[in-house]
Design a protein around this motif. Structure first.
Motif, PDB file in Angstrom:
ATOM      1  N   VAL B  36       9.762  17.448  42.002  1.00 11.27           N
ATOM      2  CA  VAL B  36       9.060  16.010  41.630  1.00 11.27           C
ATOM      3  C   VAL B  36      10.441  15.032  41.609  1.00 11.27           C
ATOM      4  O   VAL B  36      10.565  13.987  41.947  1.00 11.27           O
ATOM      5  CB  VAL B  36       8.115  16.258  40.296  1.00 11.27           C
ATOM      6  N   PHE B  96      10.327  14.886  53.885  1.00 10.62           N
ATOM      7  CA  PHE B  96       9.163  15.713  53.715  1.00 10.62           C
ATOM      8  C   PHE B  96       9.449  17.081  54.102  1.00 10.62           C
ATOM      9  O   PHE B  96       9.019  18.031  53.310  1.00 10.62           O
ATOM     10  CB  PHE B  96       8.388  15.126  54.739  1.00 10.62           C
ATOM     11  N   LEU B 103       9.156  23.797  48.204  1.00  6.78           N
ATOM     12  CA  LEU B 103       7.899  24.025  47.580  1.00  6.78           C
ATOM     13  C   LEU B 103       7.619  25.520  48.003  1.00  6.78           C
ATOM     14  O   LEU B 103       6.987  26.724  47.233  1.00  6.78           O
ATOM     15  CB  LEU B 103       6.803  23.153  47.932  1.00  6.78           C
ATOM     16  N   MET B 107       7.003  28.745  45.475  1.00  4.93           N
ATOM     17  CA  MET B 107       5.915  29.649  45.388  1.00  4.93           C
ATOM     18  C   MET B 107       6.573  30.936  45.382  1.00  4.93           C
ATOM     19  O   MET B 107       6.054  31.794  44.644  1.00  4.93           O
ATOM     20  CB  MET B 107       5.007  29.275  46.537  1.00  4.93           C
TER      21      MET B 107
ATOM     22  N   ILE C  77      -7.953  14.502  47.113  1.00  6.64           N
ATOM     23  CA  ILE C  77      -7.305  15.591  47.046  1.00  6.64           C
ATOM     24  C   ILE C  77      -7.252  16.015  45.577  1.00  6.64           C
ATOM     25  O   ILE C  77      -7.571  16.994  45.050  1.00  6.64           O
ATOM     26  CB  ILE C  77      -5.754  15.648  47.456  1.00  6.64           C
ATOM     27  N   TYR C  81      -8.628  19.045  43.696  1.00 11.65           N
ATOM     28  CA  TYR C  81      -7.979  19.997  42.798  1.00 11.65           C
ATOM     29  C   TYR C  81      -8.592  20.428  41.211  1.00 11.65           C
ATOM     30  O   TYR C  81      -8.491  21.317  40.917  1.00 11.65           O
ATOM     31  CB  TYR C  81      -6.417  19.580  42.504  1.00 11.65           C
ATOM     32  N   LEU C  86      -9.819  23.472  46.153  1.00  8.10           N
ATOM     33  CA  LEU C  86      -8.615  23.339  47.199  1.00  8.10           C
ATOM     34  C   LEU C  86      -8.483  24.207  48.139  1.00  8.10           C
ATOM     35  O   LEU C  86      -7.970  25.639  47.481  1.00  8.10           O
ATOM     36  CB  LEU C  86      -7.227  22.864  46.529  1.00  8.10           C
TER      37      LEU C  86
ATOM     38  N   GLN E 232      -3.425  29.830  50.010  1.00  5.60           N
ATOM     39  CA  GLN E 232      -4.460  29.941  48.673  1.00  5.60           C
ATOM     40  C   GLN E 232      -5.104  31.224  48.650  1.00  5.60           C
ATOM     41  O   GLN E 232      -5.564  31.902  47.644  1.00  5.60           O
ATOM     42  CB  GLN E 232      -5.217  28.748  48.812  1.00  5.60           C
TER      43      GLN E 232
ATOM     44  N   SER F  32       0.286  18.212  36.871  1.00  6.53           N
ATOM     45  CA  SER F  32      -0.412  17.231  37.641  1.00  6.53           C
ATOM     46  C   SER F  32      -0.145  15.867  37.525  1.00  6.53           C
ATOM     47  O   SER F  32       0.059  15.028  38.343  1.00  6.53           O
ATOM     48  CB  SER F  32      -2.000  17.778  37.554  1.00  6.53           C
ATOM     49  N   ILE F  35       3.013  14.811  39.054  1.00 10.97           N
ATOM     50  CA  ILE F  35       2.830  14.755  40.645  1.00 10.97           C
ATOM     51  C   ILE F  35       2.168  13.392  40.842  1.00 10.97           C
ATOM     52  O   ILE F  35       2.524  12.651  41.772  1.00 10.97           O
ATOM     53  CB  ILE F  35       2.137  15.907  41.165  1.00 10.97           C
ATOM     54  N   SER F  69       3.131  14.567  51.109  1.00 14.17           N
ATOM     55  CA  SER F  69       3.955  15.394  49.835  1.00 14.17           C
ATOM     56  C   SER F  69       2.893  15.718  48.723  1.00 14.17           C
ATOM     57  O   SER F  69       2.837  16.931  48.093  1.00 14.17           O
ATOM     58  CB  SER F  69       5.011  14.427  49.478  1.00 14.17           C
ATOM     59  N   LEU F  71      -0.122  16.065  48.747  1.00 16.80           N
ATOM     60  CA  LEU F  71      -1.063  17.247  49.170  1.00 16.80           C
ATOM     61  C   LEU F  71      -0.451  18.592  48.825  1.00 16.80           C
ATOM     62  O   LEU F  71      -0.865  19.637  48.380  1.00 16.80           O
ATOM     63  CB  LEU F  71      -1.458  17.119  50.503  1.00 16.80           C
ATOM     64  N   ILE F  72       0.871  18.694  49.727  1.00 19.87           N
ATOM     65  CA  ILE F  72       1.672  19.932  49.450  1.00 19.87           C
ATOM     66  C   ILE F  72       1.878  20.251  47.852  1.00 19.87           C
ATOM     67  O   ILE F  72       1.481  21.675  47.632  1.00 19.87           O
ATOM     68  CB  ILE F  72       2.738  20.036  50.087  1.00 19.87           C
ATOM     69  N   PHE F  73       2.157  19.357  47.255  1.00 21.26           N
ATOM     70  CA  PHE F  73       2.621  19.688  45.646  1.00 21.26           C
ATOM     71  C   PHE F  73       1.074  20.467  45.167  1.00 21.26           C
ATOM     72  O   PHE F  73       1.049  21.186  44.347  1.00 21.26           O
ATOM     73  CB  PHE F  73       2.709  18.481  45.016  1.00 21.26           C
ATOM     74  N   PHE F  74      -0.132  19.606  45.370  1.00 26.46           N
ATOM     75  CA  PHE F  74      -1.252  20.270  44.907  1.00 26.46           C
ATOM     76  C   PHE F  74      -1.690  21.639  45.207  1.00 26.46           C
ATOM     77  O   PHE F  74      -2.138  22.400  44.461  1.00 26.46           O
ATOM     78  CB  PHE F  74      -2.350  19.111  45.094  1.00 26.46           C
ATOM     79  N   TYR F  75      -1.208  21.729  46.586  1.00 24.21           N
ATOM     80  CA  TYR F  75      -1.594  23.065  47.200  1.00 24.21           C
ATOM     81  C   TYR F  75      -0.692  24.195  46.057  1.00 24.21           C
ATOM     82  O   TYR F  75      -1.322  25.132  45.836  1.00 24.21           O
ATOM     83  CB  TYR F  75      -1.224  23.484  48.487  1.00 24.21           C
ATOM     84  N   VAL F  76       0.554  23.983  45.842  1.00 24.30           N
ATOM     85  CA  VAL F  76       1.365  24.821  45.260  1.00 24.30           C
ATOM     86  C   VAL F  76       0.687  25.017  43.835  1.00 24.30           C
ATOM     87  O   VAL F  76       0.543  26.152  43.264  1.00 24.30           O
ATOM     88  CB  VAL F  76       2.714  24.428  45.405  1.00 24.30           C
ATOM     89  N   LEU F  77       0.463  23.804  43.441  1.00 18.39           N
ATOM     90  CA  LEU F  77       0.027  23.835  41.782  1.00 18.39           C
ATOM     91  C   LEU F  77      -1.100  24.651  41.841  1.00 18.39           C
ATOM     92  O   LEU F  77      -1.561  25.432  40.687  1.00 18.39           O
ATOM     93  CB  LEU F  77      -0.349  22.380  41.441  1.00 18.39           C
ATOM     94  N   ASN F  78      -2.156  24.615  42.618  1.00 18.21           N
ATOM     95  CA  ASN F  78      -3.466  25.343  42.799  1.00 18.21           C
ATOM     96  C   ASN F  78      -3.123  26.850  43.026  1.00 18.21           C
ATOM     97  O   ASN F  78      -3.818  27.481  41.919  1.00 18.21           O
ATOM     98  CB  ASN F  78      -4.309  24.718  43.984  1.00 18.21           C
ATOM     99  N   LYS F  79      -2.326  27.160  43.609  1.00 19.21           N
ATOM    100  CA  LYS F  79      -2.030  28.393  43.833  1.00 19.21           C
ATOM    101  C   LYS F  79      -1.504  29.185  42.525  1.00 19.21           C
ATOM    102  O   LYS F  79      -1.668  30.216  42.161  1.00 19.21           O
ATOM    103  CB  LYS F  79      -0.942  28.691  45.005  1.00 19.21           C
TER     104      LYS F  79
END
Lengths: 164, 126, 86, 121, 235, 85
Positions: B36, B96, B103, B107, C77, C81, C86, E232, F32, F35, F69, F71-79
């Protein structure tokens, strides 16, 4: 049925193209027709969303009536919000009520939900089959029938004429 | 009134964001937080570059009627510098891509050790 | 005359941005913060409109459309979440 | 023509400010979303209509009206939808309603198994 | 403690450098060098009203080619990293039912978003925007579709084909520039006039190249997002 | 000429907001919130780009830097949340 979907989507998208380009230059218009046709054929074969409106003059007349009613409600909503927010005692009495609707068409339900959200003091919280659960900032009737009469009917009547 | 020049304001904000971003990258221990901070740093640098190309009282480098009104029918007197803008355009898209890649690594790292703390990943530390 | 109106509305818009910021900083839950975010983006949407009017460039409004689209997507989004969908 | 536009712009900015005040004063999330959405939607629409009137001098040459119209339609569709989704998420998160609340039919229906419970994950 | 001290020293020295830079900066008052050349001759040489587009697609099109290559490589590396096993691939996550309102609104909005994206990259030489922005808008349309139906899968073959064909076409048009124009990726072909300034056919092959770039970028970003969405599924 | 002063005032306001948001993004404990704050910084950067006469950059920043960006952050956080549970 499929060609009707595509044709109406094409018309809507073409109007969008004209709004964006704002020109009657021949080449631009031709390119617009080609592109919107392609988009309509590729993506709108199965989307019934644009073609649910009835194609009669009466429906169009009711569209205008709806717009006028809606704008009036919007302005009323704003005055209402201003009054509530600026008065020092904060006169609110919130709660969640349940109302019923007869509408079946998806587009009509979307318009109804958006209208409820933008009218004085009400907000669509959850949609489940025929039931709309509404967060009401100043609950007057907790029972279903009365609340339905109060909140939904005035839009529903017009929307039924438009979408059937 | 010197402080009220738009180019200088943009430069100042850009530098501040760069410093804040650096602080985050150095001080934070959580990997996601570091990424971030990296995006904030990225935004700050882009702001600095665009601010360097700004010329006072001029308009965007897209030539139409209003450009001719402003610059007395001379494009040279009406538009800002287009070169830094083209550069920043590229930089944002690549930023981007870099963020997405970082990221993906984050992961994978979390999957390996079930932790996001940077101090837990000391396999290559001597 | 015209300028005074613009001054007043710009002042109001900046105050609105500040209120959104306060809500963002204070907000007890994450939904409060997202509401503040939403309010701030809509305000800056109007601000882009005012900037386009002042600079007399209609093409700036294209940016406003993209901005509105992406802020809408951002709210959705975050909401997804929160729900865990999501 | 320009005066009309300026009046619209002022009303619009004032509505936006009302939304902000509502955001600060209301007691719980649901009421905040309510006031925020209504006032900011109308505020944005009014401001855009006002700005469109204010540029009437060069409607013919430059595309002001079309772009403002696209923006207005876009806000009318998206803003209520996004707030609806947000509020639904807030309810699923079980953020408590404010103490002033008088009735909650949704909870009753969930308890009576008319509706399935909105669960996390 | 030592760590915080070191961080403070680094930040203070950066602050000192930036302060000096800020103090010694004098704002430009007129265009110089290459910018003046672009401003003066851009309209007649390239024909694009948007000078940023002229720089990106015509004067410096090698950079753009490199950029789309980098984006492609990023997508490839991410797909290598986030590769799923066979059994994860077929798994279906159960989501809480999405709101009906969101589904209807997304069905209404998605064609309009695609139209706007196409408008942005076709008119990249007249209005702000271009291939990258248009591609991002198209990708955000895809995102909205995923948000409305979380178990939707994007057809991978379509993405690969769109990406490859548009990538190859950009190169082919560039090679065509050697034959008809001044060199590789030259956008002004001889015998193909620039047309009236400020209209849609005014900039040689810029609209074509930008449309192809837009399709390619849109497919690549959609691919990246799709990979993240699929990841996911992995436990 | 008056425009320049209005632009400067707006730029100072938005700039202060951005710096405050950036500090929030770094200091807040919740990922969150950090982000979302970074997304707000990007969105306001796009207004600032527009003020500095760079509509192309503003559009790119709004579309790519802020929207996708995040959106991708939130996907990673969700996982990460899913794997932690």
């Amino acid at each position: 049925m499929k060609t009707k979907n595509i044709f109406i989507s094409f018309l809507v998208l073409l109007i969008g193209w004209f709004l964006l380009t704002w020109t009657l230059d021949m080449k631009s218009v031709l390119i617009g027709i080609g592109l919107t046709g392609m988009l309509a054929i590729l993506f709108c074969g199965s989307c019934t969303i644009f073609s649910e409106i009835k194609l009669t003059p009466k429906a169009f007349a009711y569209t205008f009536i709806y717009l006028i009613v809606f704008m009036g409600e919007l302005v009323k909503a704003n005055i209402d919000v201003t009054r509530r927010v600026l008065s020092p005692s904060l006169p609110i009495n919130p709660g969640i009520v349940k109302v019923e609707t007869r509408l079946k068409s998806k587009m009509a339900r979307l318009i109804l939900a958006n209208s409820i959200t933008l009218t004085p003091g009400t907000f669509t919280l959850e949609v489940h089959d025929d039931a709309f659960y509404i967060h009401w900032i100043d609950v007057k009737h907790a029972e279903e029938a009365q609340a339905t009469e109060d909140l939904v009917r005035k839009f529903e009547k017009i929307l039924e004429e438009m979408y059937g | 009134m010197e402080i009220f020049e738009l180019g200088k304001i943009g430069l100042l904000i850009g530098f501040l964001l760069v410093i804040v971003g650096f602080w985050g990258v150095l001080q934070q221990k959580n990997i996601i937080k570091i990424i971030v901070s990296f995006t904030i740093l990225n935004t700050g640098i882009n702001l600095v570059m665009v601010a360097l190309g700004y010329v006072k009282g001029r308009t965007a480098p897209i030539i139409d009627d209003s450009v001719e009104q402003i610059g007395n029918h001379n494009v040279l007197n009406a538009i800002v510098d287009p070169v830094p803008q083209a550069l920043v355009l590229t930089a944002i898209v690549i930023g981007f891509g870099v963020t997405a890649l970082l990221l993906a690594y984050a992961m994978k790292l979390f999957k390996a050790k079930k932790s996001l703390d940077i101090n837990d990943f000391n396999d290559l530390k001597w | 005359m015209g300028n005074i109106v613009i001054y007043i509305s710009i002042t109001m818009l900046i105050l609105t941005l500040l209120a959104g910021l306060i809500r963002f900083v204070k907000g007890p839950s994450i939904v409060d913060r997202v509401v503040g975010f939403d309010s701030m983006t809509i305000t800056s949407l109007v601000m882009i409109g005012v900037i386009a009017y002042l600079s007399n460039r209609a093409i700036y409004l294209d940016v406003a459309v993209v901005y509105g689209l992406l802020s809408f997507l951002g709210v959705i989004i975050v909401a997804k979440y929160i729900q865990g969908g999501l | 023509m320009e005066i009309i536009g300026q009046i619209f712009l002022l009303i619009g900015s004032f509505s936006l400010m009302t939304a902000a005040v509502g955001l600060l004063r209301m007691p719980d999330v649901y009421n905040r979303v309510q006031t925020g959405t209504k006032a900011s939607t109308l505020g944005a629409i009014m401001s855009f209509i006002g700005l469109a009137f204010m540029t009437y001098e060069n409607w013919g040459e430059v595309n002001w009206v079309g772009r403002f119209l696209v923006l207005v339609i876009f806000i009318l569709i998206t803003n209520p939808v996004s707030s609806h989704v947000l509020m639904r998420a807030a309810y699923a998160m079980k953020i408590p309603l404010s103490k002033l609340t008088v009735v909650d039919k949704l909870k009753e229906d969930i308890n009576n198994k008319v509706l399935e419970e909105p669960k996390d994950e | 403690m030592l760590r915080n001290l070191l961080i403070a020293i680094v930040l203070a020295s950066f602050g000192f450098i930036f302060y000096n830079l800020y103090q010694s900066y004098e704002p430009q008052t007129e265009l110089t060098g290459i910018a003046a050349h672009y401003a003066e001759n851009g309209a007649s040489e390239v024909g694009a009203a948007n000078l940023v587009t002229a720089v990106v697609v015509s004067y410096r099109s090698f950079d753009t080619l490199g950029e789309i290559t980098i984006l492609f490589l990023t997508a490839a590396i991410i797909s290598f990293f986030l590769k799923l096993s066979k059994e994860d691939e077929d798994k279906i996550i159960t989501h809480r039912g999405t709101s009906e309102i969101l589904q209807t609104a997304s069905a209404l909005l998605i064609p309009l978003i695609y139209l706007f994206g196409v408008y942005v990259f076709i008119n990249g030489h007249i209005t702000p925007g271009g291939g990258f922005q248009g591609g991002a808008i198209i990708a955000s349309g895809v995102v909205l579709a995923i948000m409305a139906n979380p178990n939707m899968t994007i057809n991978h073959t379509v993405i690969i084909w769109v990406e490859s064909i548009s990538g190859v076409s950009v190169i082919l048009i560039g090679v065509l520039g050697i034959i008809l124009g001044g060199g590789f990726l030259d956008s002004t072909f001889t015998g193909y006039g620039l047309g009236e300034f400020g209209t849609i056919f005014s900039a040689g092959t810029i609209p074509v190249i930008y449309s192809l770039v837009g399709l390619k970028v849109g497919a690549e970003i959609s691919n990246i997002l799709n990979l993240y969405q699929k990841s996911q599924k992995e436990a | 000429m008056n425009n320049e002063i209005i632009y400067s005032v707006v730029a100072i306001g938005i700039g202060l907001l951005m710096v405050i948001m950036a500090v929030i993004a770094i200091l807040n404990k919740k990922l969150s919130v950090a982000i979302i704050a970074a997304g707000v910084v990007s969105l306001f950067a796009s207004v600032l780009f527009l003020l500095m006469s760079a509509p192309d950059v503003a559009m790119t920043e709004a579309a790519i830097g802020s929207g996708l960006s995040t959106l991708i952050f939130f996907y990673v956080l969700n996982k990460i949340k899913r794997q932690n549970a």
